[in-house]
Design a protein around this motif. Structure first.
Motif, PDB file in Angstrom:
ATOM      1  N   GLN A   1       0.840  -1.212   0.000  1.00 22.19           N
ATOM      2  CA  GLN A   1       0.000   0.000   0.000  1.00 22.19           C
ATOM      3  C   GLN A   1       0.873   1.258   0.000  1.00 22.19           C
TER       4      GLN A   1
ATOM      5  N   THR B   1       0.714   4.156  -2.737  1.00 17.71           N
ATOM      6  CA  THR B   1       0.142   5.452  -2.334  1.00 17.71           C
ATOM      7  C   THR B   1       1.052   6.604  -2.754  1.00 17.71           C
TER       8      THR B   1
ATOM      9  N   ASP C   1      -0.175   9.833  -1.893  1.00 14.88           N
ATOM     10  CA  ASP C   1      -0.458  10.842  -0.868  1.00 14.88           C
ATOM     11  C   ASP C   1       0.552  10.702   0.262  1.00 14.88           C
TER      12      ASP C   1
ATOM     13  N   GLY D   1       0.780  12.238   3.144  1.00 15.24           N
ATOM     14  CA  GLY D   1       0.183  12.154   4.504  1.00 15.24           C
ATOM     15  C   GLY D   1      -0.255  10.734   4.842  1.00 15.24           C
ATOM     16  N   LYS D   2      -0.932  10.142   3.872  1.00 12.15           N
ATOM     17  CA  LYS D   2      -1.429   8.781   4.084  1.00 12.15           C
ATOM     18  C   LYS D   2      -0.263   7.793   4.174  1.00 12.15           C
ATOM     19  N   LYS D   3       0.754   8.077   3.372  1.00 10.07           N
ATOM     20  CA  LYS D   3       1.922   7.198   3.374  1.00 10.07           C
ATOM     21  C   LYS D   3       2.603   7.198   4.739  1.00 10.07           C
ATOM     22  N   THR D   4       2.629   8.428   5.364  1.00 10.87           N
ATOM     23  CA  THR D   4       3.250   8.534   6.697  1.00 10.87           C
ATOM     24  C   THR D   4       2.496   7.694   7.727  1.00 10.87           C
ATOM     25  N   LYS D   5       1.149   7.792   7.639  1.00  8.75           N
ATOM     26  CA  LYS D   5       0.332   6.993   8.592  1.00  8.75           C
ATOM     27  C   LYS D   5       0.571   5.511   8.401  1.00  8.75           C
ATOM     28  N   LEU D   6       0.593   5.102   7.115  1.00 12.31           N
ATOM     29  CA  LEU D   6       0.807   3.675   6.844  1.00 12.31           C
ATOM     30  C   LEU D   6       2.189   3.224   7.313  1.00 12.31           C
TER      31      LEU D   6
END
Lengths: 362, 171
Positions: free
Chosen positions: A240, A244, A246, A248-253
């Protein structure tokens, strides 16, 4: 055709009724002498065999009621028959047995139905692990046994050495309390050790063969299953993150991935520890004295038995109770047979023979 | 269980009278013996102990038998077969009509006379058994007690006796 009997009967009837006048006269005479005088009762029956039989039967019945009233009732439990005298006790997974709580006399009883089931190895790695190391080497095992053997502690002690293990300590908590032997047994010899304990208990003539305890649940298998699960999650997250765009989303993942990596590291450490310890099984054997019914109060025995982890149903007490009951009923049966059934059968046989004879005579 | 004495009297008088009459062959003498038997029974009623299945009937007949032993002289006995040579000095009767003091039909009279004659030819035990069973109409239990014999023995004896009588009568 008139037969001899009919002629005789006719003649008899005529003869019997041939002097009615005298019969009436004599009756009047007797009536004056003894108006309605009854026949005496059968005195023999009042004090004879019949009365004694009745009296004795009554006494026996009373005795039976008294004994039955004072007989200790045999308790039955809902759980399957527990001829259980040896138990591999695992703190996590065993249930249905009473255990001593922190309070000395408090007994915690868990439901048998809550027993967890052994999880099924689903991955190839776990199967390989079981083949290499076995499935029950990682737990500290507690075994309780109850025996009348005089030198039970000595025998258990010798068992440790005979299988190549070593005894680290013997704790004796005094009269009425168990002696606890703790030590380690080579993993390869654990089954042998347990079998010998079973055999040792089986040799006790007061105890029936024990039930096998549940197999231990392999923690290593669980760890491996978790590891597989974690690895799958890590692979998915990694994919994922790659897909990804994005940030921001990559940081969360990535943060979640780090957590999983950390979890995986911990699991691998646990797994490594287990593997290191797999050579020996730590064993704690509690040896309880099995008293006879005559030696101790039944309640004390029950408590002792419950503390030992053998449930609320005590086989030996029940067995002795059964023996007593069988003995008691045997006496009752003999008494009834002697006083009632035999005379009744004899009486019926005689009566039957007599009636048969009368019938033949007719 | 107790029964009034008079009730037992009503039951046993005809039976006892028939038995005694056949033994003494004299109505007056039979009446005396029966009367004496009941009086003795009444007098000794307290001593009556029905042991070993003994009944009032068997006890009564035992008293009667004792009375008969005292009173009947066997050498004076005339049988019902001796109608033609009746001893005029004897107090006993030798015909059924005399015994019953009644007129009978010819056929019945002959038949009964033959039966009585046939009974006279029997042994004492055989005659007593037939008398107690058919003429006195006693139940078998009382016959066994009265004659002091086992039922099986009585069964065999009765069968043989009836066969004897049947053959003698030509039936």
């Amino acid at each position: 055709m008139i037969n001899t009997k009919d002629i005789l009967k006719d003649l008899g009837e005529r003869l019997r009724g041939s002097n009615e006048s005298h019969r009436v006269r004599l009756r009047a005479q007797l009536a004056e002498l003894a108006p309605n005088r009854p026949l005496p009762l059968d005195k023999r029956r009042l004090g004879g065999v019949v009365t004694w039989l009745t009296f004795s039967t009554g006494v026996m019945a009373m005795l039976a009621i008294v004994i039955a009233t004072h007989e200790r009732p045999v308790a039955y439990v809902n759980t399957p028959p527990l001829d259980l005298v040896i138990l591999d006790d695992d703190q996590e997974f065993y249930a249905g047995q009473g255990r001593l709580d922190s309070e000395p006399n408090a007994v915690v009883t868990e439901e048998r139905d809550q027993l967890p089931r052994k999880s099924v190895a689903a991955t190839r790695g776990v199967v390989d692990y079981e083949q290499d190391h076995g499935s029950m080497l990682e737990k500290t095992t507690t075994i309780n046994l109850m025996t009348r053997e005089d030198d039970a502690v000595g025998k258990v002690e010798s068992l440790f050495t005979s299988v190549g293990g070593h005894l680290s300590g013997i704790s004796n908590y005094g009269a009425g309390q168990p002696s606890v032997l703790t030590g380690e047994v080579p993993a390869d010899s654990y089954f042998l050790f347990r079998e010998q304990l079973h055999g040792f208990v089986r040799a006790d003539r007061y105890i029936t063969e024990s039930l096998n305890a549940q197999d231990l649940i392999p923690s290593a298998i669980e760890i491996d299953e978790n590891l597989v699960g974690v690895q799958v999650s890590i692979d998915e997250l990694s994919q994922q993150i790659k897909d990804t765009k994005d940030e921001g989303k990559k940081t969360k993942l990535q943060a979640e991935l780090d957590k999983l990596e950390s979890q995986k590291t911990n699991l691998e450490k646990s797994r490594a520890n287990l593997t290191d310890r797999a050579d020996y099984v730590r064993v704690s054997v509690g040896v309880y004295d099995l008293p006879t019914l005559w030696q101790v109060d039944a309640n004390q025995y029950e408590i002792q038995r419950v503390i030992a982890g053998f449930g609320t149903q005590s086989f030996p007490v029940q067995a002795w109770g059964n023996v007593l009951m069988v003995f008691f009923w045997a006496i009752q049966l003999l008494s009834v047979t002697f006083w009632l059934i035999i005379p009744l059968v004899i009486w019926l046989a005689l009566r039957r023979r007599q009636r048969k004879t009368w019938k033949e005579l007719e | 269980m107790s029964r009034p004495f008079l009730e037992l009297y009503d039951e046993y008088y005809p039976k006892l009278y028939a038995y005694v009459l056949l033994r003494v062959r004299h109505r007056q003498q039979a009446e005396d013996i029966v009367q004496q038997t009941f009086l003795k029974a009444l007098d000794k009623l307290d001593s009556f102990k029905p042991r070993h299945g003994a009944t009032f009937g068997s006890w009564l007949f035992q008293i009667a038998k004792n009375e008969l032993v005292d009173r009947v002289r066997h050498d004076q006995k005339i049988t019902f077969c001796d109608t033609e040579v009746l001893d005029q000095n004897s107090s006993q009767v030798s015909t059924i009509e005399q015994l019953l003091q009644a007129e009978l039909l010819t056929e019945q009279k002959e038949q009964w006379q033959k039966v009585l004659c046939s009974l006279d030819k029997l042994d004492d035990d055989e005659r007593e058994l037939v008398t107690l069973k058919y003429l006195s109409d006693l139940p078998y239990q009382e016959i066994a007690k009265t004659m002091n014999k086992k039922p099986n023995t009585l069964a065999v004896m009765l069968k043989r006796t009836l066969e004897k009588v049947r053959l003698d009568l030509g039936l």
